[in-house]
Enzyme design. Structure first.
Site, short mmCIF file in Angstrom:
data_model
loop_
_atom_site.label_atom_id
_atom_site.label_comp_id
_atom_site.label_asym_id
_atom_site.label_seq_id
_atom_site.Cartn_x
_atom_site.Cartn_y
_atom_site.Cartn_z
N ASN A 9 -2.73 -4.03 11.47
CA ASN A 9 -3.10 -4.96 10.41
C ASN A 9 -1.95 -5.96 10.23
OD1 ASN A 9 -3.70 -6.24 8.01
ND2 ASN A 9 -3.52 -4.41 6.73
N LYS A 11 -1.79 -8.44 8.42
CA LYS A 11 -1.75 -9.00 7.05
C LYS A 11 -1.63 -10.53 7.09
CE LYS A 11 -0.23 -4.59 5.36
NZ LYS A 11 0.49 -3.80 4.38
N HIS A 95 -8.76 -2.48 1.40
CA HIS A 95 -7.31 -2.29 1.52
C HIS A 95 -6.70 -2.36 0.13
CE1 HIS A 95 -3.12 -2.97 2.46
NE2 HIS A 95 -3.38 -2.47 3.65
N GLU A 97 -4.12 -3.67 -1.01
CA GLU A 97 -3.64 -4.98 -1.46
C GLU A 97 -4.79 -5.82 -2.02
OE1 GLU A 97 -1.59 -5.99 2.16
OE2 GLU A 97 -0.14 -4.40 1.73
N GLU A 167 -4.64 5.55 3.09
CA GLU A 167 -3.38 4.84 2.95
C GLU A 167 -2.84 5.03 1.54
OE1 GLU A 167 -3.01 1.41 5.96
OE2 GLU A 167 -4.09 0.67 4.24
N GLY A 173 4.20 -0.35 3.24
CA GLY A 173 5.26 -1.36 3.26
C GLY A 173 6.53 -0.95 2.54
N SER A 212 3.56 2.89 6.40
CA SER A 212 4.88 3.00 7.04
C SER A 212 4.88 3.86 8.30
CB SER A 212 5.92 3.50 6.04
OG SER A 212 6.03 2.59 4.95
P1 PGA Z 1 2.64 -0.62 6.56
O1 PGA Z 1 1.17 -1.10 6.11
O2 PGA Z 1 2.47 0.04 7.91
O3 PGA Z 1 3.45 -1.87 6.62
O4 PGA Z 1 3.11 0.34 5.54
C1 PGA Z 1 0.03 -0.34 6.36
C2 PGA Z 1 -1.19 -1.04 5.84
O5 PGA Z 1 -1.14 -1.61 4.74
O6 PGA Z 1 -2.25 -1.05 6.50
#
Ligand code: PGA
Length: 249
Positions: A9, A11, A95, A97, A167, A173, A212
């Site tokens: 992803n 983003k 997601h 976010e 997640e 992140g 992560s």
């Molecule tokens: P990250 O994000 O690997 O940077 O923690 C995962 C995600 O949000 O899909």
């Protein structure tokens, strides 16, 4: 046996130049043939990435789709019909976010889920708890509720053509990863919840872990029985790191 999947992803990252570089980097990876590998660029770059990766087996996905399947008067949105036309195969839904920063709720997410499937694309339904919810011991309840919203509306069979990504919001992140045991516990609970409705669907659906994931922790996470691969954010922007994660699946 479930075929593992690793999806990157990207983003809201990238420029035409950095995307070209990342594509070039992906060509240099030796990627396992036994794993479904996907990248999800910002929609703006879909055509560039589909074109750029056409000589590989890497699947291209999107990070979001509109609440309606067909193109039409909906300013700022991209329809799943358009994503399909551009060559996308997968689309993220829910997601954290988007749930947290954009405020998307179950009714909107369900419309997106349906629109994605209506065009033959595979939704990757993301679920996960916040740190407060985990501390309050509500992880399984929160994840269960997020999943139930889709099952209640479409039935468990709708998940045959879907992927689920667990997640934990606190791991996204942040550099904090759920331990393989913590992740496995939630994955097993998700599968058990599905099994109550339909054992075959529960056994077949792929459950990805995200939060992560790096090359250094991927092997351990992916070795858990109910973890079928990963949804990779930050680490997917580095082709070498992403390649190593794919080889761990
Ligand atoms: P990250 O994000 O690997 O940077 O923690 C995962 C995600 O949000 O899909």
């Amino acid at each position: 046996m479930r075929r593992p999947m690793v999806a990157g992803n990207w983003k809201m990252h990238g420029t035409r130049a950095s995307v070209a570089e990342l594509i070039e980097g992906l060509y240099k990876q030796s990627l396992p043939g036994s794993v479904d590998i996907a990248v999800m660029p910002p929609s703006l770059f879909t055509c560039q990435v589909v074109e750029g990766l056409k000589a590989t087996s890497i699947i291209v996905g999107a990070q979001d789709a509109a609440i309606q399947a067909e193109q039409g008067a909906l300013t700022g949105e991209v329809a799943s019909s358009q994503l399909a036309d551009a060559g996308c195969k997968l689309v993220l839904v829910g997601h954290s976010e988007r749930r947290q920063l954009i405020g998307e709720q179950d009714d909107v997410l369900n419309k997106k889920f349906a629109a994605i499937q209506a065009k033959g694309l595979t939704p990757v339904l993301c679920v996960g708890e916040t740190l407060e919810e985990r501390k309050a011991g509500q992880t399984l309840e929160v994840v269960g509720r997020q999943l139930d919203s889709v099952i209640a509306e479409f039935g468990v069979n709708a998940l045959v053509n879907a992927v689920i990504a667990y997640e934990p919001v606190w791991a996204i992140g942040t550099g904090l990863t759920a331990s393989p045991q913590e992740a496995q516990e939630v994955h097993a609970a998700i599968r058990a919840q599905l099994a109550k409705e339909n054992a075959e669907v529960a056994q077949g659906v792929r459950l990805l872990y995200g939060g992560s994931v790096k090359a250094a922790n991927a092997v351990e996470l992916f070795s858990m029985p109910d973890i079928d691969g990963g949804l990779i954010g930050g680490a997917s922007l580095n082709a070498d790191e992403f390649g190593a994660i794919c080889r761990a699946a």
